[in-house]
Design an enzyme around this catalytic site. Structure first.
Site, PDB file in Angstrom:
ATOM      1  N   HIS A 193      62.153   1.467  70.688  1.00 24.19           N
ATOM      2  CA  HIS A 193      61.964   2.922  70.668  1.00 24.19           C
ATOM      3  C   HIS A 193      60.617   3.250  70.034  1.00 24.19           C
ATOM      4  CE1 HIS A 193      62.612   7.194  69.893  1.00 24.19           C
ATOM      5  NE2 HIS A 193      62.370   6.973  68.611  1.00 24.19           N
ATOM      6  N   ASP A 216      32.554  12.906  86.790  1.00 23.95           N
ATOM      7  CA  ASP A 216      33.754  12.067  86.685  1.00 23.95           C
ATOM      8  C   ASP A 216      33.665  11.395  85.324  1.00 23.95           C
ATOM      9  OD1 ASP A 216      35.801   9.950  87.164  1.00 23.95           O
ATOM     10  OD2 ASP A 216      35.740  10.788  89.181  1.00 23.95           O
ATOM     11  N   LYS A 269      41.893  22.490  58.443  1.00 21.95           N
ATOM     12  CA  LYS A 269      42.253  22.735  59.827  1.00 21.95           C
ATOM     13  C   LYS A 269      43.371  23.778  59.938  1.00 21.95           C
ATOM     14  CE  LYS A 269      41.581  19.872  63.003  1.00 21.95           C
ATOM     15  NZ  LYS A 269      40.169  20.068  63.329  1.00 21.95           N
ATOM     16  N   TYR A 320      46.336   8.329  63.178  1.00 20.33           N
ATOM     17  CA  TYR A 320      45.434   9.454  63.466  1.00 20.33           C
ATOM     18  C   TYR A 320      44.987   9.466  64.910  1.00 20.33           C
ATOM     19  CZ  TYR A 320      45.720  10.287  58.558  1.00 20.33           C
ATOM     20  OH  TYR A 320      46.206  10.555  57.325  1.00 20.33           O
ATOM     21  N   TRP A 336      58.859  -1.796  64.799  1.00 18.55           N
ATOM     22  CA  TRP A 336      57.580  -1.782  65.519  1.00 18.55           C
ATOM     23  C   TRP A 336      56.456  -2.341  64.662  1.00 18.55           C
ATOM     24  CZ3 TRP A 336      52.766   0.752  65.186  1.00 18.55           C
ATOM     25  CH2 TRP A 336      52.606   1.620  64.094  1.00 18.55           C
ATOM     26  N   HIS A 346      48.937   2.665  51.310  1.00 16.00           N
ATOM     27  CA  HIS A 346      50.019   3.559  50.899  1.00 16.00           C
ATOM     28  C   HIS A 346      51.295   3.292  51.705  1.00 16.00           C
ATOM     29  CE1 HIS A 346      48.422   6.780  53.918  1.00 16.00           C
ATOM     30  NE2 HIS A 346      49.321   6.028  54.498  1.00 16.00           N
ATOM     31  N   HIS A 347      51.198   2.459  52.747  1.00 15.79           N
ATOM     32  CA  HIS A 347      52.404   2.079  53.483  1.00 15.79           C
ATOM     33  C   HIS A 347      53.151   0.963  52.771  1.00 15.79           C
ATOM     34  CE1 HIS A 347      51.523   4.367  57.173  1.00 15.79           C
ATOM     35  NE2 HIS A 347      50.270   4.178  56.831  1.00 15.79           N
ATOM     36  N   SER A 370      43.462  23.459  68.835  1.00 18.94           N
ATOM     37  CA  SER A 370      42.243  24.246  68.633  1.00 18.94           C
ATOM     38  C   SER A 370      41.736  24.876  69.922  1.00 18.94           C
ATOM     39  CB  SER A 370      41.134  23.367  68.041  1.00 18.94           C
ATOM     40  OG  SER A 370      41.594  22.703  66.906  1.00 18.94           O
ATOM     41  N   ARG A 387      66.693   3.233  56.135  1.00 24.77           N
ATOM     42  CA  ARG A 387      66.400   3.302  57.560  1.00 24.77           C
ATOM     43  C   ARG A 387      66.625   1.941  58.213  1.00 24.77           C
ATOM     44  NH1 ARG A 387      59.797   2.973  57.731  1.00 24.77           N
ATOM     45  NH2 ARG A 387      60.149   3.042  59.960  1.00 24.77           N
ATOM     46  N   SER A 400      43.458  -2.376  77.293  1.00 24.96           N
ATOM     47  CA  SER A 400      43.429  -1.093  77.991  1.00 24.96           C
ATOM     48  C   SER A 400      42.860   0.010  77.101  1.00 24.96           C
ATOM     49  CB  SER A 400      44.848  -0.743  78.442  1.00 24.96           C
ATOM     50  OG  SER A 400      44.967   0.628  78.662  1.00 24.96           O
ATOM     51  N   SER A 401      43.305   0.057  75.849  1.00 20.55           N
ATOM     52  CA  SER A 401      42.837   1.121  74.957  1.00 20.55           C
ATOM     53  C   SER A 401      41.349   1.011  74.665  1.00 20.55           C
ATOM     54  CB  SER A 401      43.588   1.072  73.622  1.00 20.55           C
ATOM     55  OG  SER A 401      44.909   1.440  73.809  1.00 20.55           O
ATOM     56  N   GLU A 409      45.670   4.169  63.606  1.00 21.40           N
ATOM     57  CA  GLU A 409      46.519   4.406  64.772  1.00 21.40           C
ATOM     58  C   GLU A 409      47.300   5.722  64.639  1.00 21.40           C
ATOM     59  OE1 GLU A 409      47.064   3.052  67.640  1.00 21.40           O
ATOM     60  OE2 GLU A 409      48.958   3.992  68.191  1.00 21.40           O
ATOM     61  N   THR A 412      42.743  18.282  56.279  1.00 19.56           N
ATOM     62  CA  THR A 412      43.872  18.771  57.079  1.00 19.56           C
ATOM     63  C   THR A 412      44.172  20.217  56.712  1.00 19.56           C
ATOM     64  OG1 THR A 412      44.721  16.528  56.913  1.00 19.56           O
ATOM     65  CG2 THR A 412      46.168  18.158  57.891  1.00 19.56           C
ATOM     66  N   HIS A 424      47.126   2.593  60.087  1.00 22.44           N
ATOM     67  CA  HIS A 424      46.861   3.963  59.673  1.00 22.44           C
ATOM     68  C   HIS A 424      45.882   4.697  60.578  1.00 22.44           C
ATOM     69  CE1 HIS A 424      48.156   7.135  57.175  1.00 22.44           C
ATOM     70  NE2 HIS A 424      46.954   7.623  57.357  1.00 22.44           N
TER      71      HIS A 424
END
Lengths: 514, 293
Positions: free
Chosen positions: A70, A99, A325, A251, A135, A296-297, A262, A444, A163-164, A249, A322, A247
């Protein structure tokens, strides 16, 4: 060969061989939609299991596989391809490019993805079953104790990474090189800016993930000891390296969303965005900070106190850009002539609910508090608020906003509003109680729970099912818009500004010339 | 060959069969590798099929782009795109190597000292392997039964130093070749390109010899703990990149012999030379942090 066969073949080869940014954008969005529903079905199965305590529906190992897939599918299959699809469709239109800069590579970076997900989903049917370690693929769960299918997960991740990176290079080259002459950098729409910066994040972050899973593969099969203390390595090293990718990722999955919001808020407030320059600087500083907050993870894995404090402060610093924004979005709304069409509803919900996710993020950043929250449903609540009501809501807003430009038809506003209101209520019924469960200590990624957590889990499961079913309205509305729907004007929205609204709806197959 | 007088502002290619074939090739290649690891008999077929298909795609796709270039379809803007593409591809490669260096630094600064009880809580050391002594290069691993350490350390002064000189010299050669290209001196260009490739192959030969020595005489292998792990992974990925770079140089030499490059229009040449300088710089860091310090 009959005429019918020929046209069928032409249709297939059109989509297989296409070099058109609009076609490729559509392909990305379709793939994202399919993966969104597959990942959603997995979420529904998780919620059936958690409706009552005890092993009631699926066995714990399969539950772990569902949690893992998931996560991977929603991140790499639903959110990221949707943003890349939007980038493909909109960036050339917004900057007046003929293009994407590298059309054939663009096709390649899309067509790698279906194969990657073919491999990823095939792990469910392999002997030893699918990856079951979450994950994040922490070692030694994924090395010493990982099922054989882990290697196929690694292969899929390599494909996703390739790909990315190609996609990101394409976007950077397009934005730097193919802007129409009058489109200077500080005139670019904020969606383009947000993707420009996201593309740099991808170029730095994805090779890191590729490197980390390569180390994992070598630890599993070729006797290396990167993550094995017996040979002088360290399993915690894996976490450092993974989150150095992970991290940024996070963002990568939200910055394009900022860009979308925006675009939408000024349109429906009929005002220019408040503080354009600061919006650009805020995205850039968030992107920069994303590289110096990874630990921090892993506050609870063991780290020097000084390191914990540094990472706590850098993490809290992110709240500043943030906050800028959010302030600017609200300031744009202030005294605007606001109307509440579906994209605007999603955008406003984004600003409010994403802020809730941001605040719980701040709570998690506080080291001593994090010792309590770590690995509880509080974390699950936090990242679903930023990813579902953040990233996913921005994608839904974008689809409603630009669908008339893509298809030439207006979507059905009543159905759109119905979809929005059911979704926004259900999303809060689903994810808000998770905060309470987390604070009460429910861990979890576990298939079962003690009796006292039952009520909240039942509320969550009911919310989740309503949320899941509401998306069928969304799907129906999109399909209906493609084939029926009221004819859209080229401006589509009264307050819309920007190059993409100066061309006909639906956008012609080839748009601008250099 | 027909040449356009003035290139289109930006050439947009027609629908192409190469990308989807490349995606299938990549898919088969990776599927093949994983099935070989799992000992499935069909793994080799997938791998070979994927590798052949990818080679075919690369040949065909690059030929198509080269033809477009020769037809004069590449405007200045188009070339800019290719330059940007190569530049940011190299940046992504820097990130790839960066993470392996990151693993090396973390191991040396945190993992090994912690296991040896030199930092953090002493309990890790006391409970896990109380007799383990932190050192670098690590000759005796925490658990020598599982990971037997190497007998000796790869000395920096010796073959690695020679290899440094070889690779740096080849970097000078490609720059000289570039100068001659800009002065339209074809023979000198070819000569120095040839020398670059020769030195690249020489470097790879020395590296192969060094690996052979390590495996046969020093018992320094991938399996000999974290020193062997970082040593072979870092130098191995570098060697793989040098191999790719040498192949790219070979293609450039062939194209140069065919007269494809003009002083004002030679993107492919520049791209390969950037790549070659990139592998050089990576080697300098390797020499300092893997062999020397």
């Amino acid at each position: 060969m009959t005429q019918n066969h020929k046209s069928m073949l032409a249709l297939i080869s059109r989509w297989l061989f296409t070099t058109n940014h609009k076609d490729i954008g559509t392909l990305y969005l379709i793939l994202s939609g399919i993966m969104f529903f597959i990942g959603g079905i997995m979420a529904m199965m998780i919620r059936i299991q958690l409706y009552r305590p005890g092993i009631t529906f699926i066995d714990p190992n399969f539950y772990n596989q569902l949690v893992t897939l998931h996560g991977l599918i929603m991140i790499f299959g639903a959110i990221m391809p949707a943003f890349v699809g939007l980038a493909n469709w909109m960036i050339p239109l917004m900057i007046g490019a003929p293009d994407m800069a590298l059309p054939r590579l663009n096709n390649w970076s899309f067509w790698i993805l279906p194969f990657a997900f073919l491999i990823l989903l095939s792990t469910l049917f392999l002997p030893g079953a699918a990856p079951n370690f979450g994950w994040t693929m922490y070692t030694p769960l994924s090395t010493t104790y990982g099922p054989p299918s882990t290697d196929f997960l690694i292969a899929a991740i390599h494909l996703l990474g390739i790909s990315s990176i190609i996609g990101a290079i394409n976007i950077i080259a397009t934005i730097i090189n193919l802007r129409t002459p009058s489109m200077t950098y500080m005139k670019m729409p904020l969606f383009v800016w947000s993707w420009f910066i996201t593309a740099f994040l991808l170029i730095i972050a994805m090779p890191v993930l590729a490197g980390v899973v390569t180390m994992m593969l070598f630890d599993r099969h070729f006797g290396t000891s990167f993550f094995n203390a017996a040979g002088g390595g360290d399993p915690v090293l894996y976490q450092h390296l993974f989150w150095f990718f992970g991290h940024p990722e996070v963002y990568i999955m939200i910055l394009p969303g900022f860009g979308i919001i925006s675009e939408i808020i000024p349109t429906f407030s009929r005002k220019k965005i408040f503080g354009y320059t600061f919006m650009v600087l805020a995205i850039a500083s968030i992107a920069f900070l994303s590289f110096i907050v990874w630990a921090h993870h892993m506050f609870t894995t063991g780290m020097a106190l000084s390191a914990q404090i540094i990472f706590m402060y850098t993490t809290m610093l992110i709240a500043v850009p943030t906050g800028v924004k959010v302030f600017n979005w609200v300031a744009t709304l202030f005294r605007g002539a606001i109307t509440f069409e579906t994209p605007m509803l999603f955008a406003i919900a984004f600003v409010i609910l994403f802020s809730i996710g941001g605040f719980s993020g701040l709570m998690l950043a506080v080291v001593p508090a994090d010792y309590q929250y770590q690995d509880t449903y509080f974390v699950v609540a936090h990242f679903h608020y930023v990813l579902v009501t953040g990233a996913l809501f921005s994608i839904m807003a974008a689809i409603y906003y630009w669908l008339p430009k893509w298809t030439g038809h207006y979507y059905n506003e009543t159905l759109g509003q119905l979809h929005f209101w059911i979704t926004v209520v259900a999303v809060n019924v689903t994810f808000f109680p998770m905060h309470f469960l987390g604070l009460a200590g429910m861990p979890r990624r576990i298939a079962d729970y003690p009796l006292q957590y039952t009520d909240f889990n039942q509320i969550i499961s009911i919310g989740a099912f309503v949320l899941g079913l509401a998306q069928i309205i969304f799907l129906y509305n999109i399909i209906r818009t493609i084939f029926y729907g009221k004819k859209a004007t080229s401006r589509v929205w009264e307050g819309a500004q920007g190059l993409e609204w100066s061309i006909a709806s639906p956008a012609p197959y080839h748009t601008f010339q250099t | 060959m027909k040449k356009f007088k003035k290139p289109p502002p930006y050439y947009l290619p027609a629908p192409s069969r190469w990308p989807i074939s490349g995606a299938v090739g990549l898919f088969l290649l990776l599927l093949g590798i994983m099935n070989i690891i799992h000992g499935n008999w069909y793994g080799h077929y997938f791998f070979m099929g994927g590798a052949l298909l990818l080679c075919f795609v690369m040949f065909g796709w690059f030929s198509a782009v080269i033809n477009e270039s020769l037809l004069g379809l590449h405007s200045h803007k188009m070339t800019m795109t290719y330059r940007l593409g190569m530049l940011w591809f190299i940046v992504s490669e820097v990130a790839f190597f960066g993470i392996f260096f990151g693993a090396l630094f973390y191991t040396r600064l945190f993992a090994v000292p912690t296991l040896g009880g030199l930092m953090g809580s002493a309990e890790t050391h006391a409970i896990l392997w109380p007799t383990f002594k932190a050192a670098w290069p690590l000759l005796k691993n925490p658990n020598p039964q599982l990971f037997m350490g190497p007998k000796a350390v790869m000395p920096a002064l010796g073959l690695p130093a020679v290899n440094t000189v070889i690779l740096m010299t080849s970097a000078v050669f490609i720059t000289i070749a570039h100068w001659h290209l800009q002065k339209k001196q074809a023979r000198q260009t070819h000569f120095f390109l040839f020398l670059t490739i020769l030195f690249g192959i020489l470097f790879l030969g020395c590296q192969g010899y060094e690996y052979h020595e390590a495996y046969t005489k020093m018992h320094l292998t991938l399996e000999s703990g974290i020193y062997g792990t970082t040593f072979f992974m870092l130098t191995g990925f570098h060697a793989a990149h040098v191999t790719v770079g040498a192949l790219m140089l070979l293609v450039i030499l062939i194209r140069s012999l065919k007269g494809h490059f003009l002083p004002e229009h030679h993107f492919a040449f520049s791209a390969v030379s950037w790549y070659w300088h990139f592998v050089d710089v990576v080697w300098l860091f390797l020499f300092i942090f893997v062999y020397w310090l």
